[in-house]
Design a protein around this motif. Structure first.
Motif, PDB file in Angstrom:
ATOM      1  N   GLU A  39       0.829  -1.206   0.000  1.00 24.75           N
ATOM      2  CA  GLU A  39       0.000   0.000   0.000  1.00 24.75           C
ATOM      3  C   GLU A  39       0.864   1.258   0.000  1.00 24.75           C
ATOM      4  O   GLU A  39       0.472   2.301  -0.511  1.00 24.75           O
ATOM      5  N   LEU A  40       2.064   1.130   0.574  1.00 23.31           N
ATOM      6  CA  LEU A  40       2.953   2.292   0.684  1.00 23.31           C
ATOM      7  C   LEU A  40       3.875   2.462  -0.516  1.00 23.31           C
ATOM      8  O   LEU A  40       4.212   3.587  -0.907  1.00 23.31           O
ATOM      9  N   ALA A  41       4.294   1.323  -1.107  1.00 24.93           N
ATOM     10  CA  ALA A  41       5.472   1.300  -1.977  1.00 24.93           C
ATOM     11  C   ALA A  41       5.415   2.268  -3.144  1.00 24.93           C
ATOM     12  O   ALA A  41       6.391   2.972  -3.430  1.00 24.93           O
ATOM     13  N   THR A  42       4.288   2.305  -3.862  1.00 29.03           N
ATOM     14  CA  THR A  42       4.248   3.129  -5.069  1.00 29.03           C
ATOM     15  C   THR A  42       4.367   4.623  -4.764  1.00 29.03           C
ATOM     16  O   THR A  42       4.699   5.409  -5.642  1.00 29.03           O
ATOM     17  N   GLY A  43       4.121   5.010  -3.510  1.00 27.64           N
ATOM     18  CA  GLY A  43       4.228   6.423  -3.156  1.00 27.64           C
ATOM     19  C   GLY A  43       5.537   6.805  -2.503  1.00 27.64           C
ATOM     20  O   GLY A  43       5.743   7.963  -2.124  1.00 27.64           O
TER      21      GLY A  43
END
Length: 505
Positions: A39-43
């Protein structure tokens, strides 16, 4: 904790010496489950971490690698291929081997995805770096490169990219690095060739396979041995065997066995020649291979009868492989070989008692393999065959192997139990067991096995006996029930001992 990851990355981006914060970030990302990291990685600001790899500080590099390895696992392969191809390419060019391994392992994840592979194929520079990684000093990097490139070649587009473009010249250039790297490229070619006849066609047209086959006659006997090993890999697929037969390679390897007697250096490559035919017999037909290439089986018998431990070991393993199937057993028992094999069996009996420990263990495994006969294949003829083989091994085989099973050397002890397990499903074997004084009591006695491997081996023997349809008839109901109880209780059961309180204590 999730918010802390983003915050730490922002702090790190503003610091000149961010090592302490990197340590905290490493702890944070490894404490979060991948589901949260996805949930965090792409941001996240991956550029900061990739940028910090350009450092002379080894701890900083290693910490960044550990963080990136965890975070990149959370990314979708397509997303990673779309956004980080340049960073991965730079990673392959990095001077630090850990960074190279990180980059190659992530590329390996990308090429496992059918949707992401085209993005790699469409990046010639990245492919070129992967090819050149085969020539790296670090074997782990080279292995990752071979694995990833073999996955790229799973599709026609991947095959075209590797063999129909300038990449082919890159592969040939890398081959020229040294002998070790040349054989890494051969390894890649063999893996690709094994996939399908089409893949083999690409590799053959490139000239790599023809070059490999010429190595069989090279002056360097160690390289010749390695070439034979590579060709053995090529022979694992039906289309590979067909190609080798068409090229006359199998006949040539048979002739090499014949010519080995006059070559003082044949000891370096002869074991691999024999292994080649042993593998060929198992994937093809023991009967056809032994009849068409009699030099092979003659050499195996000769090796077992000799005094060189390495040769004896290879001969033992090969006979064990051949005799592990019904067709192989029948070949060994044929009129042409039967009398010779009778002498081989006596030699096996001698080796099992008198050779060095490691050879004795291999010999016991070979004997167990030869004597094994599954329940659904126990015809009268085959049962008679295994019984005659067992009796040929020693003048008193049951007594001999019982003595081995009581020895304190674990591997010898277990090897003897494997032989009992091999004959345990066969009625003649069960009759020998029940007629041998103290043998059934030994089987049931758990205290006779001092360690886990021995207990596991004994349990396999008990299981084989209980699964037999003739056990109750031959052993009688009392022993039959005791063995069933043993099986139900498992290999590590310990009977509880009741304690009685004594007055005054």
């Amino acid at each position: 904790m999730a918010a802390g990851v983003s915050e730490l990355l922002r702090e790190i981006a503003e610091l000149e010496e961010p090592l302490e914060e990197l340590r905290s970030l490493k702890t944070a990302v490894h404490s979060l489950p991948l589901s949260i990291l996805r949930e965090l990685a792409t941001g996240l600001r991956f550029g900061v971490l990739f940028g910090l790899l350009s450092s002379d500080d080894r701890e900083q590099i290693d910490t960044c690698v550990a963080i990136l390895d965890r975070l990149l696992q959370a990314l979708d392969p397509v997303y990673m291929a779309q956004n980080f191809k340049l960073e991965l390419q730079k990673g392959l060019q990095h001077s630090d081997d850990n960074v190279k391994i990180l980059a190659m392992s992530q590329i390996g994840r990308i090429v496992e995805s059918a949707d992401a592979v085209p993005l790699i194929i469409g990046s010639p520079e990245l492919l070129r770096e992967m090819i050149h990684s085969i020539g790296g000093k670090k074997i782990s990097v080279a292995k990752e490169a071979i694995q990833s490139l073999s996955r790229v070649a799973q599709s026609k587009a991947g095959l075209d990219a590797l063999f129909m473009t300038s990449m082919l010249q890159d592969l040939k250039d890398v081959m020229g690095t040294n002998d070790v790297v040349r054989y890494r490229v051969y390894e890649l070619v063999v893996v690709i060739s094994s996939v399908s006849p089409v893949s083999l066609g690409y590799c053959a047209n490139s000239g790599f396979i023809a070059q490999l086959l010429t190595e069989l006659a090279g002056d360097d006997v160690l390289l010749r041995a390695t070439a034979i090993e590579m060709v053995t890999g090529l022979a694992q697929s039906p289309h590979g065997r067909q190609y080798l037969a068409q090229q006359g390679t199998i006949d040539r390897i048979s002739n090499m066995i014949v010519g080995a007697d006059s070559d003082p250096f044949s000891g370096f490559y002869l074991p691999n020649l024999v292994k080649f035919f042993g593998n060929l017999a198992m994937v093809d037909s023991p009967q056809q291979i032994c009849e068409r290439y009699p030099a092979f089986i003659e050499k195996v018998f000769e090796m077992i009868g000799g005094q060189e431990p390495t040769m004896i070991g290879v001969g033992l393993d090969t006979i064990g492989i051949l005799g592990s199937c019904i067709e192989g057993m029948q070949v060994l028992n044929k009129t042409v070989l039967g009398s010779r094999f009778h002498e081989v069996l006596k030699r096996l009996g001698n080796i099992s008692c008198n050779a060095a420990s490691d050879i004795r263990v291999r010999c016991l495994d070979t004997i167990a393999s030869l004597l094994s006969l599954p329940n659904d294949q126990q015809t009268e003829d085959l049962l008679g065959l295994t019984e005659s083989w067992f009796q040929t091994l020693h003048s008193h085989p049951m007594e001999t192997f019982c003595n081995m099973s009581s020895q304190p050397f674990p591997e010898i002890h277990i090897g003897a139990i494997k032989i009992f397990t091999a004959i345990a499903s066969q009625p003649w074997g069960q009759r020998l067991m029940i007629s041998t004084p103290g043998f059934v009591e030994y089987i049931i006695d758990r205290s006779a096995e001092p360690d886990k491997p021995s207990k596991d081996a004994k349990f396999e023997l008990v299981k084989t006996l209980v699964d037999s349809k003739t056990l109750a008839e031959i052993f009688g109901n009392q022993y039959y029930l005791q063995l069933r109880t043993y099986l139900r209780e498992g290999p590590y059961f310990v009977k509880a001992i009741a304690t009685v309180a004594v007055d005054g204590e």
